[in-house]
Motif scaffolding. Structure first.
Motif, short mmCIF file in Angstrom:
data_model
loop_
_atom_site.label_atom_id
_atom_site.label_comp_id
_atom_site.label_asym_id
_atom_site.label_seq_id
_atom_site.Cartn_x
_atom_site.Cartn_y
_atom_site.Cartn_z
N THR A 166 0.85 -1.20 0.00
CA THR A 166 0.00 0.00 0.00
C THR A 166 0.89 1.25 0.00
OG1 THR A 166 -0.02 0.25 2.39
CG2 THR A 166 -1.73 -1.18 1.45
N ILE A 196 4.33 0.75 -1.83
CA ILE A 196 4.38 0.46 -3.25
C ILE A 196 5.68 0.96 -3.90
CG2 ILE A 196 2.92 2.50 -3.75
CD1 ILE A 196 3.09 -0.74 -5.87
N LEU A 247 -2.98 -6.33 -2.78
CA LEU A 247 -2.80 -4.90 -2.95
C LEU A 247 -4.01 -4.22 -3.59
CD1 LEU A 247 0.19 -4.72 -5.54
CD2 LEU A 247 -1.34 -6.59 -5.30
#
Ligand code: IPM
Ligand code: MG
Length: 388
Positions: free
Chosen positions: A217, A250, A271
């Motif tokens: 994330t 990320i 995700l």
């Protein structure tokens, strides 16, 4: 308009979106059970060619599936239905991401094999309608986008569980231009939506003996929606002792996929939608590019399997559609077979595809007349299956 009036108008737009999302939450909550294929008299497989090179490559994957499922078709247990009309021309003509009649036909099926579809954007020759992919994922509530990537020689064996109905995609066509100077898009995360994708990832890990699930994330910056996604992953992890959850951002995750020492430690990734979109293209590149990867879109009632590349309209314009590489959609067909409980046939097809693509390589696809056609490649795959 005064600033206040513009703000009020935007607030009305937002209120309407919130109401729709609240209704979606209710629908998600109501749909608890997965459809049990064993209880069906007959499984209906829809074959949707899409547009561009879609029909050409989908036809080849369809031929292979018919070859492998011939016994089931003869017994009346499986039926194939070819559904035309999900072309950009038709979609543009009716101004809809999926024409109503096509959607109605799709909804009569249980699983779908789908070719790529052109996604318009502002400035294209097509009206800027919503992506057919995105619309189908939403319409059929296909919440788990499963994308495996394997490079055995480099120790890469990843399964991406991309959330497929929420995040930046949920309202991707519903943003607002407040005025010439200001535009807003929206990002949506729900408890139900995050929980079901996290559970799908952990269930897969449990079933396949994996020991780690990685949540990806940007919860340090996108605090509300990504923060919620991550905290729900942590909650779900508590139900799976023995499977470790680790948590990455990320940006660094994108870097770590090219770190040869670290990347082999990743197993299952879960995700939000947009990060999943980006990271799976990067991941597929290690395996030979998006043209080599398949993708499953799973929901509780429907499942759709597709190639992860685009529709390559230029190949069609240049008269080269028959040379388009069907490998990605054939990989999707492997996932379809697995999903409908045909594990042996899935293994056979996967093995044959590996032989044809990476080992024996009797035919080479170049995308033009210097290489094989998709039909020749599909024949080669079927001959290889027969010889296994
Ligand atoms: C994918 C594609 C789609 C997406 C496009 C075509 C809308 O890139 O399946 O990854 O962004 O999800
Ligand atoms: Mg993508």
């Amino acid at each position: 308009m005064t600033n206040k009036e513009q703000a009020r108008k935007a607030a009305e737009h937002f209120a309407a979106l919130v109401e729709k999302q609240l209704e979606r939450v209710e629908r998600m909550k109501a749909e608890k059970e997965f459809l049990d294929y064993d209880k069906l008299d007959k499984l209906i497989i829809g074959v949707v060619g899409g547009d561009g090179i879609g029909p050409a490559i989908t036809r080849e994957a369809h031929r292979i599936l018919e070859y492998l499922l011939d016994d089931k078709v003869k017994e009346g247990k499986v039926e194939f239905r070819v559904i035309d009309g999900l072309t950009i021309e038709n979609r543009a003509a009716c101004g809809k991401a999926i024409p109503d009649d096509v959607l109605a036909e799709i909804k009569q099926c249980h699983v779908i094999l789908k070719g790529p579809t052109t996604t318009p954007r502002a400035g294209d020759k097509w009206p800027n309608i919503e992506s057919a992919n995105v619309a189908m994922r939403k319409e059929l509530d296909l919440f788990a986008n499963v994308r495996p990537v394997k490079v055995p020689s480099q120790g890469i064996d990843w399964a991406f569980y991309r959330e497929n109905t929420e995040g930046s995609y949920a309202l991707g066509s519903d943003g607002v231009h407040i005025n010439d100077d200001l535009a807003f898009d929206f990002c949506v995360t729900t408890t139900e939506g995050s929980e079901r994708i996290a559970r799908a990832a952990f269930e897969y890990a449990k079933k396949t003996g994996k020991t780690r699930v990685t949540a990806v994330t940007k919860a340090n910056v996108v605090k509300t929606t990504d923060g919620k996604f991550l905290s729900i992953c942590k909650e779900v992890a508590k139900d799976y002792p023995g499977i470790e959850l680790d948590d990455w951002y990320i940006d660094i995750m994108t870097a770590k996929l090219v770190d040869e020492k670290r990347r082999t430690q990743f197993q299952v990734m879960v995700l939000p939608n947009l990060y999943g979109d980006i990271l799976t293209d990067e991941a597929a590149e290690f395996q030979g590019g998006v043209g080599t990867a398949g993708s499953a879109n799973l929901g509780k009632r429907y499942a759709m399997f597709e190639a992860i590349h685009g529709s390559a309209p230029r190949m069609v314009e240049e008269g080269r559609a028959q040379y388009a590489d069907p490998c990605s959609i054939i990989r999707a067909a492997v996932m379809l077979l697995e999903h409908i409980g045909e594990a042996d046939k899935a293994k056979k097809l996967e093995r044959a595809l590996d032989i044809c693509m990476y080992e024996e390589k009797k035919l080479v696809m170049t995308g033009r007349d210097t290489g094989a056609t998709g039909a020749q490649f599909a024949d080669y795959v079927m001959e290889t299956i027969a010889a296994l």
